[in-house]
Scaffold this active site. Structure first.
Site, PDB file in Angstrom:
ATOM      1  N   VAL A 184       4.697  -2.254 -17.020  1.00 39.35           N
ATOM      2  CA  VAL A 184       5.486  -1.576 -18.066  1.00 39.35           C
ATOM      3  C   VAL A 184       4.714  -0.328 -18.516  1.00 39.35           C
ATOM      4  O   VAL A 184       3.568  -0.424 -18.944  1.00 39.35           O
ATOM      5  CB  VAL A 184       5.727  -2.505 -19.287  1.00 39.35           C
ATOM      6  CG1 VAL A 184       6.518  -1.780 -20.373  1.00 39.35           C
ATOM      7  CG2 VAL A 184       6.464  -3.769 -18.858  1.00 39.35           C
ATOM      8  N   PHE A 222       0.848  -1.200   0.000  1.00 37.91           N
ATOM      9  CA  PHE A 222       0.000   0.000   0.000  1.00 37.91           C
ATOM     10  C   PHE A 222       0.879   1.244   0.000  1.00 37.91           C
ATOM     11  O   PHE A 222       0.766   2.124   0.833  1.00 37.91           O
ATOM     12  CB  PHE A 222      -0.944  -0.029   1.207  1.00 37.91           C
ATOM     13  CG  PHE A 222      -2.212   0.772   1.006  1.00 37.91           C
ATOM     14  CD1 PHE A 222      -2.945   0.678  -0.171  1.00 37.91           C
ATOM     15  CD2 PHE A 222      -2.666   1.626   2.004  1.00 37.91           C
ATOM     16  CE1 PHE A 222      -4.111   1.413  -0.355  1.00 37.91           C
ATOM     17  CE2 PHE A 222      -3.836   2.368   1.835  1.00 37.91           C
ATOM     18  CZ  PHE A 222      -4.555   2.256   0.659  1.00 37.91           C
ATOM     19  N   LYS A 267      11.726  -4.263 -17.124  1.00 38.97           N
ATOM     20  CA  LYS A 267      10.634  -4.074 -18.095  1.00 38.97           C
ATOM     21  C   LYS A 267      10.988  -4.736 -19.425  1.00 38.97           C
ATOM     22  O   LYS A 267      10.108  -5.286 -20.113  1.00 38.97           O
ATOM     23  CB  LYS A 267      10.338  -2.595 -18.249  1.00 38.97           C
ATOM     24  CG  LYS A 267       9.644  -2.047 -16.991  1.00 38.97           C
ATOM     25  CD  LYS A 267       9.727  -0.546 -16.910  1.00 38.97           C
ATOM     26  CE  LYS A 267       9.004  -0.033 -15.671  1.00 38.97           C
ATOM     27  NZ  LYS A 267       9.397   1.326 -15.306  1.00 38.97           N
TER      28      LYS A 267
HETATM   29  N1  HSE Z   1      10.307   3.621 -10.995  1.00 38.37           N
HETATM   30  C1  HSE Z   1       9.550   3.325 -12.165  1.00 38.37           C
HETATM   31  C2  HSE Z   1       9.843   4.387 -13.213  1.00 38.37           C
HETATM   32  C3  HSE Z   1       8.092   3.296 -11.831  1.00 38.37           C
HETATM   33  O1  HSE Z   1      10.403   5.424 -12.852  1.00 38.37           O
HETATM   34  O2  HSE Z   1       9.557   4.176 -14.382  1.00 38.37           O
HETATM   35  C4  HSE Z   1       7.217   2.760 -12.922  1.00 38.37           C
HETATM   36  O3  HSE Z   1       7.489   1.421 -13.211  1.00 38.37           O
END
Ligand code: HSE
Length: 340
Positions: free
Chosen positions: A154, A8, A226
Site C-alpha cells: 500500500v 523479478f 489496497k
Molecule cells: N499499479 C499500482 C499503482 C502500483 O499504480 O498504484 C503500486 O501498488
C-alpha cells in the site's frame, strides 16, 4: 540476511538496484547485509546460489530478456520453481513480488505458505496474496513464529501501514481514506494537463507504475485491493473483494475532466475504509481540498483517529525504487527484531 525473490519485474529489479546502491550504507549504519540467494520468475528463468547472486549481473541478465544469460559459476543452480525455492532454498526471507493475481491470489499464497512452513520470514508487495490469503497466512506466520510483512503493498515505500499499525497504536482509527493508486492519479493529472487517456496510460506503463494488466488500475481494483489490505491491517476485517463497491476511472472523459476544472474541482479516485465497509470511487473535489492537490503518481492517506484527529500522509504510491524501499523497510524491521 539472505533473501529469495519470487518475481523479478519492475519491483524486484528496483529492490535489487537499491540493495546494490545502498550496500555500504546499510552495512555501516545498521549492520544489515542483504544477499540475494535466489531469484525465480515465471517465464524468464530462475537462479539459486546460496552464497549470493550478484545484483548487477542479475539486472544485466534480466534486461537482456532472461536470467538464463546470468554467468555460470560453481554452485549455481538454474530452473528451480518458486515453490521448490520457498520450501528448500537456504535463505532467511522470501520476498514475494510476482504480479498480483486479483482473482484468487495464487500461486503466491501457496508459495508464501510453503516458505513460512519452511521457517522463512516473508515480505511481500503482492496484493492478490493478501486480498485472498491475509487471514490464513497471518495464522500460519504466527504458528511458525515468523514475520509476514507487507508495507510495500500500500503506497509503495511510503510508510502507510507502519503509521497506521505501529505509530498510531493506542489510537482508535475509525476511517482511512485517500488516493492509493498511483497509475490512475497520474492519468487524471496528465489528462488535466491536456493529454489523452490512452497516452497518459501508456506513459504510466512506461514509468513502471501500472500493474502487469493495467485494467486492475483503471477499473479501481488495485485501489480496492489496497482498501482490503488496510481493512485487514487496521481493523482485523477481511472484506470480501468481490462484494465491494468499486468504480474506476475508465469512464471519465476529457469532457468530465474539463467540466470539473471549470467548476474549480478535480477528479480523484478515492478509497475509503471503515471497520464496517470498504469502497472505491472517483470523486470531484474542490481544488481547496488537500487531496485535490496530490498529483502524479503521488498518493495520500488520511487516518481519522480518536486521540489525534486526522493525520494525513502524502508520498510516492508506485515506482520501482519507491516500492523496493517498502520491501527494504520490512527487512529493516526483521533485522532489528532478529538481528539477522
Ligand atoms: N499499479 C499500482 C499503482 C502500483 O499504480 O498504484 C503500486 O501498488
Amino acid at each position: 540476511m539472505k533473501v529469495g525473490l519470487i518475481g523479478f519485474g519492475v519491483v524486484g529489479q528496483g529492490f535489487a538496484a537499491l540493495i546494490s546502491q545502498k550496500a555500504a550504507d546499510l552495512s555501516h549504519r545498521y549492520g544489515l547485509e542483504v544477499q540475494i540467494a535466489a531469484v525465480a520468475t515465471r517465464s524468464r528463468g530462475s537462479l539459486y546460489m546460496p552464497d549470493g547472486l550478484n545484483p548487477e549481473s542479475l539486472l544485466t541478465a534480466i534486461k537482456s530478456g532472461s536470467l538464463d544469460t546470468y554467468p555460470d559459476q560453481a554452485g549455481l543452480r538454474r530452473g528451480l520453481s518458486p515453490l521448490a525455492l520457498a520450501s528448500e532454498g537456504n535463505f532467511d526471507v522470501l520476498i514475494e513480488v510476482s504480479p498480483s493475481n486479483l482473482k484468487d491470489g495464487q500461486p503466491a499464497i501457496s508459495v508464501i505458505e510453503a516458505a513460512l512452513h519452511a521457517g522463512k520470514h516473508v515480505v511481500l508487495a503482492n496484493k492478490g496474496a493478501l486480498v485472498y490469503g491475509y487471514e490464513s497466512l497471518s495464522k500460519t506466520a504466527v504458528a511458525a513464529g515468523k514475520r509476514l510483512l507487507f508495507e510495500a503493498s500500500v503506497m509503495a515505500g511510503t510508510p502507510s501501514l507502519r503509521l497506521g499499525m505501529q505509530s498510531l497504536a493506542g489510537c482508535a482509527i475509525s476511517e482511512a481514506r485517500g488516493i492509493v493508486n498511483g497509475t490512475t492519479n497520474f492519468i487524471l493529472t496528465q489528462m488535466g494537463d491536456g493529454l489523452s487517456y490512452a497516452d497518459a496510460l501508456a506513459e504510466a506503463q512506461r514509468l513502471g507504475y501500472a500493474e502487469t494488466d493495467p485494467t486492475a488500475d483503471v477499473e479501481g481494483w488495485d485501489a480496492a485491493a489496497k482498501a482490503v489490505i488496510l481493512g485487514a491491517a487496521l481493523f482485523g476485517r477481511q472484506f470480501a473483494f468481490d462484494q465491494m463497491q468499486v468504480k474506476g476511472i475508465s469512464q471519465l472523459t476529457a469532457q468530465d475532466i474539463a467540466s470539473a476544472a471549470a467548476a474549480g474541482e478535480r477528479w480523484k479516485l478515492i478509497a475509503r475504509v471503515t471497520p464496517e465497509a470498504a469502497a472505491v470511487e472517483p470523486m470531484r473535489l474542490p481544488i481547496t481540498h488537500p487531496l485535490a492537490n496530490v498529483s502524479g503518481a503521488t498518493n495520500a492517506i488520511t487516518y481519522t483517529t480518536d486521540l489525534m484527529g486526522d493525520i494525513t500522509l502524502v508520498g510516492a504510491g508506485a515506482g520501482a525504487v519507491q516500492t523496493g524501499f517498502g520491501l527494504l523497510s520490512d527487512l529493516m524491521e526483521i533485522h532489528r527484531e532478529t538481528g539477522i
